[in-house]
Every structure is written in C-alpha cells, then in structure tokens.
Design an enzyme around this catalytic site. Structure first.
Site, mmCIF file in Angstrom:
data_model
loop_
_atom_site.group_PDB
_atom_site.id
_atom_site.type_symbol
_atom_site.label_atom_id
_atom_site.label_comp_id
_atom_site.label_asym_id
_atom_site.label_seq_id
_atom_site.Cartn_x
_atom_site.Cartn_y
_atom_site.Cartn_z
ATOM 1 N N GLY A 162 7.250 6.722 -0.427
ATOM 2 C CA GLY A 162 7.385 5.311 -0.116
ATOM 3 C C GLY A 162 6.610 5.044 1.161
ATOM 4 C CB CYS A 163 4.142 2.453 2.119
ATOM 5 S SG CYS A 163 5.088 0.969 1.688
ATOM 6 C CG ASN A 164 8.288 0.339 4.454
ATOM 7 O OD1 ASN A 164 7.430 -0.163 5.161
ATOM 8 N ND2 ASN A 164 8.826 -0.311 3.432
#
Length: 349
Positions: A151-153
């Site tokens: 997940g990017c975050n």
C-alpha cells in the site's frame, strides 16, 4: 531475455502507471491487458497517454486470458485479486498491487477489509529492513513467484521509521503520522468526495481515528524491523494534487540517544540505496521532486524539546508507492538489475 507480461486492471490508475513504466522496460514485452467494465475497448481510449501501447485492446479479466505469461501484474480492487491468483500457473511470476496478499494476520484482514482471507505473499518493498544486521526485504524476493506490492501510504510510513526501529533509537508505542495524499490513490471510481469541486481549494481528512486499512500493514512492517509493540496514530488528508504523498511521521527517541545517532540510523539504512534517499541535514522534500519517479526522498529532524524524531517523506503514490515497487520487486525476483526500467529522476516543473 524477454519476459511476456499481462496487466490486469489496465484501465485504472495503478494499471496505467504499470503500463507507463513497463513500456520503457527493455526486458518486458506487454502482450495482454485486461479490464472489467472497459473490456473490449482500445487501451488508448481509457489510457490516452500511453501512445506506444495504443495498438492493444482490453480483454476481460479472467484466469484464461492471464494464463501463459511469464509475469502477471494485478491492479484490481481489494478482494478481487485473490479470486484470480489461485487459478494462475505457479510457474508464472504474479505481482499483486492490491491488498489481498499483504497481511499475514487473518484477524487484521477481517478487522480492516473483511471477506475471504487469501494468505500473505512476500512483501514487495526491497529497501525495508526485515531482520538483525540491517537485512533487507530484497533478499527474500530473489527467485519468488508470488509478490504482494505495498500500500502506498503503508510503505511510505514503514520506510520512514524502520531504520530507527532496527537501530533501537526510537520507541514504537507512540507513533504519529499525518499524510497529505493525492486522490489518485483512491482509484478511478466515481465518488462524491473525490470530485474536483470537492477537492480543489480544500484539504480533507478521511479515515480519521484509526480506521485506515494501511494501519495493520504499517504495524506488520515495523514489527518485522524489530518492534516488539506498535501503536500508531495515522491520519491521511486529501489535498488538491493528482499524485503524491507527503508523510510527516514522528516517534519518541529512546532516552539518552544523541541526535547524531538518530540521523546515523537512517544514513546507515539508506546511504547506498538508489531509490530511497536521505536528504542533507536541514533539507526536506517536496512531492514535486519525485513526481513520475521511483524515488523516495526523506528529511529528518530531531525535536529536542519534544524528545521526538520527525521524518518527512515524499513519494509518488502511483510510481514508487505502487507500480514502481511492483516492477522493482519483479526485477529482483527474475534476477534482473533491480533498477531496470525505473526512473530515478522526477518531472519538473
């Protein structure tokens, strides 16, 4: 050597970014692109910026259409990848950009996602510290055939704090992180809160109070770096930029630790990395500096009065945050140079 590639979910933002980067990769041959509601359309009708791939037509996303490729990238909604992956050839390298194979805990999956639990694959964040002596996740990716892109975050925050955890210079029971994020991370689905009229000229918090789905992924990564217990307050804020994450993460410094020792932990972790770079003391990144690149830039400060480290990290959520991490991990799994096909330079202005 050329590897045949299929990209599922090619009409979305993550799928489009995968294709943009793959189109410049010298060892990957994009043969099949698939979609759901857009199946049957020319790729250029939904991804008009991908001019070199305008000859491709979107097929339906089925195991049959994805079969027979050396590498399969999945950019599907959460809960949809797992339905497909179980039916793919074990000899193919499969990289899932969704959440279906990230979490090791079935309990966490049930709490934050729900639905069928599909089991964890190797985590596609090569620079992440995962063991004693500074061992990195890239060592676990060599030769594997199943990879869960991050997940990017989650990867942004995990990479921001893992060096301090591994070096034992920060505590993880009072971690606070606030992220300014672009709406492209939410995908192309039509939602009122993502309309331009709702976002332009405004900053909008969401998933406040510990409800964001990337929280267990961050905690999992920090435990892998050596944290015994993780308590994190995570607050994302939508801001009017199409791409990008600027994460400000803070944690208490272990009493008696010098500022030099704190900075040294991050320098030791990333000093030789190509894509994760620590800026000189006193400098902090902007999202504009990483736009379109596979680079992640960090700036560190020690707040002496509060006894906390402050890590500011900028990343392009679609590039290094998702598609870039997926391709970088695939390069490692296939025995290619890790940086092949991936830009370290951003686009400006």
């Amino acid at each position: 050597m050329s590897f045949s590639v299929a990209v599922a979910g090619a009409s979305g933002y993550a799928g489009g970014e995968l294709l943009r980067l793959l189109a410049a990769h010298p060892d990957f041959d994009i043969q099949t692109v698939t979609a759901h509601s857009n199946a049957g359309q020319q790729l250029a009708s939904v991804q008009p910026h991908l001019r070199s791939l305008a000859h491709l037509t979107l097929a339906e996303t089925t195991p049959e259409n994805l079969a027979g490729h050396d590498v399969v990238f999945l950019a599907l909604p959460h809960g949809k990848s797992g339905e497909v992956t179980a039916q793919l050839d074990e000899a193919s390298l499969v990289v899932d950009c969704g959440a279906d194979h990230r979490l090791t805990s079935e309990r966490d999956w049930a709490s934050f996602y729900g639905g069928e639990f599909f089991g964890a694959w190797e985590y596609g964040v090569p620079e992440l510290i995962v063991g004693a002596g500074g061992a990195k996740q890239r060592e676990k990716l060599a030769g594997v055939r199943r990879i869960a892109a991050p997940g990017c975050n989650a990867s942004t925050v995990a990479l921001s704090l893992a060096p301090g955890v591994a070096a034992g210079v920060i505590e993880t029971t009072d971690v606070v992180t606030v992220l300014a994020v672009g709406p492209s991370g939410a995908g192309k689905a039509l939602k009122t809160n993502l309309l331009a009229s709702e976002i332009l000229g405004s900053a909008n918090p969401y998933a406040v109070g510990g409800t964001h789905r990337h929280i267990p992924e961050i905690a999992q990564a920090l435990r892998g770096a050596g944290a015994a217990d993780v308590s994190i307050s995570f607050t994302p804020v939508l801001v009017p930029m199409s791409r990008g994450i600027l994460a400000t993460s803070t944690a208490r410094i272990v009493p008696g630790t010098s500022a030099d020792a704190v900075r040294g932990a991050w320098q030791d972790a990333y000093g030789s990395e190509t894509f994760v770079q620590l800026l000189p003391a006193g400098e902090f990144p902007r999202t504009a500096d990483v736009l379109g690149s596979n680079s992640m830039l960090m700036g560190i400060a020690v707040d002496e009065a509060a006894g906390r480290v402050v890590v500011v990290t900028a990343v392009d959520n679609l590039a290094k945050g998702t598609a870039g991490a997926a391709i970088q991990s695939a390069n490692i799994a296939l025995g290619l140079n890790e940086s092949t096909g991936l830009p370290v330079n951003g686009v400006a202005p």
